[in-house]
Design an enzyme around this catalytic site. Sequence first.
Site: not given
Ligand code: ADP
Length: 547
Positions: A186, A331, A444, A449
């Site tokens: 991550t 994940e 917040k 929110w």
């Molecule tokens: P990736 O690189 O596949 O996006 P990460 O684990 O780096 O995976 O990031 C995941 C996070 O990115 C998610 O938990 C979310 O907060 C954000 N995210 C991914 N896709 C979206 C989306 N379409 N809209 C809003 N947030 C998103």
Amino acid sequence: MQGLMQDVPLLVSSLIRHADRHHGDVEVVSRRVEGDIHRTTYREVHGRARRLANALDALGVALSDRVATLAWNGYRHLELYYAVSGKGSVLHTINPRLAPEQIAWIANHAEDRCLFFDLTFLPIVEKIAPLMKTVRAVVAMTDREHMPPSPPGVELLCYEELVAAHGDRYAWPELDEHLASSLCYTSGTTGHPKGALYSHRSTLLHTFAITWPDVMNLSARDTIMPVVPMFHVNAWGIPYAATMTGAKLVLPGCALDGKSVYELMEAEKVTMAAGVPTVWQNLLAYVGQNGLRFTSMQRTVIGGAALPPAMLRTFEERYGVAALHAWGMTEMSPLGTLCALRPQHAALPADDAFAIKAKQGRVFHGVDMKIVDDAGNDLPWDGAAFGNLLVRGPCVVREYFQGEGGDPLVTDAEGLRWFPTGDVATIDADGYMQITDRSKDVIKSGGEWISSIDLENIALTHPAVAMAACIGVPHPKWDERPLLVVVLRPGAGATRDELLRIYEGRVPKWQIPDDVAIVDAIPLGATGKMLKNKLREQFAGYRWPAP
Ligand code: ADP
């Protein structure tokens, strides 16, 4: 009573073997870091992956050993995808946009045995070479002609020489499908990065799922261009899925600017592309400024960060390209939801359909989700109640590599184990999930929110705004209030008051940002997402104007 069907394991090697036999002549086209366009086929990729597997054996890479890559989207990276996982080792893709110290930390944590790198990343290799404790072989992914001099203390090997030095006879082993096939960390915006260790089984199940018509809808008639990097969560699984379906694959290398992406799309007649919104922003800017059209593109999958509704409309209304919003995380292998309309939406007026398409979408079979309050109680699927989003399924992480961070799962009242995504979302009666925020980014204000994503999307409807981030800044009376940070388009102008006026009537008055900061750039993370934590640090000393 047990079923009586064959216990053939689900293995990554089966993908390339199938493509070789049934789609062997289908092209894999790459823009190389050497600067030219390279053409190969699935049959050749399979042959070279087998040579490479022999080479890895000769280098002493054993079962489950980790092999790291620092590489763009290209055919050599694809060969490594199949050679390393196919022979039972673990492909560890590293994000080259991380800081060198963090890359070295990850390589040591993963105990990588070998490192393969694209020439662009030689400066990183020079920096991390003295820090890496377990890497025994460092391979430059190029031919002899382009080999750089070895940095001090490292004897660089040449990829093409390794491939040429070994034969293509290699019987892919019948591994246990639960064995690890690849590893991705991550981004680690808070604390150390954590590794998601995918198995052959989870990879294959994810690959099946993303090809379905209501997900990415992939077929042998497609030409697919993953602009999402193969160095992060396996480019959303697209290289595997393209191989499985026999689609032509177009890999853009390191040229991710609007002009290069557009020209490659047009030259190769790409029908489907996938990427994060910031990449598409550059593409749309280039296409718009030059009065161009897309002549082959049918659809694009956009995710990794929220798809701005303005971008959705531009793709669909101006260019006739369907924009499919997707959500996922490292994940989750990584896809969790994709936004496809249901049959009852076919007759909706355009605005109503766009309101649905802007949502992150519905899960496909294999992903379960729910939203809960802070006490873990289920919240209704009414499109209004929002809470912490939990997921479970065979492609969702159970624990992090090396047990990092302890047990990440939570147990519900029925005893089921769920992964908390850290996202806050609503789910409507049709099962469409909408992220209202990352739990860390939600603003917040006075106990209420405010969704930073909603405020950003509204800012992006202003023609002068190129990029927008909304962050909560400490406030003496309200705990936090929203500050809108924007980057303006080149040559465009807009005042603070003009920008704030667009919120009137679109959100309740108390949600309107209190101020606007116009900046030259918003910091982007290693996967092209806006780094709101950095931005919050940047504005830590900000003082609200007197009322
Ligand atoms: P990736 O690189 O596949 O996006 P990460 O684990 O780096 O995976 O990031 C995941 C996070 O990115 C998610 O938990 C979310 O907060 C954000 N995210 C991914 N896709 C979206 C989306 N379409 N809209 C809003 N947030 C998103």
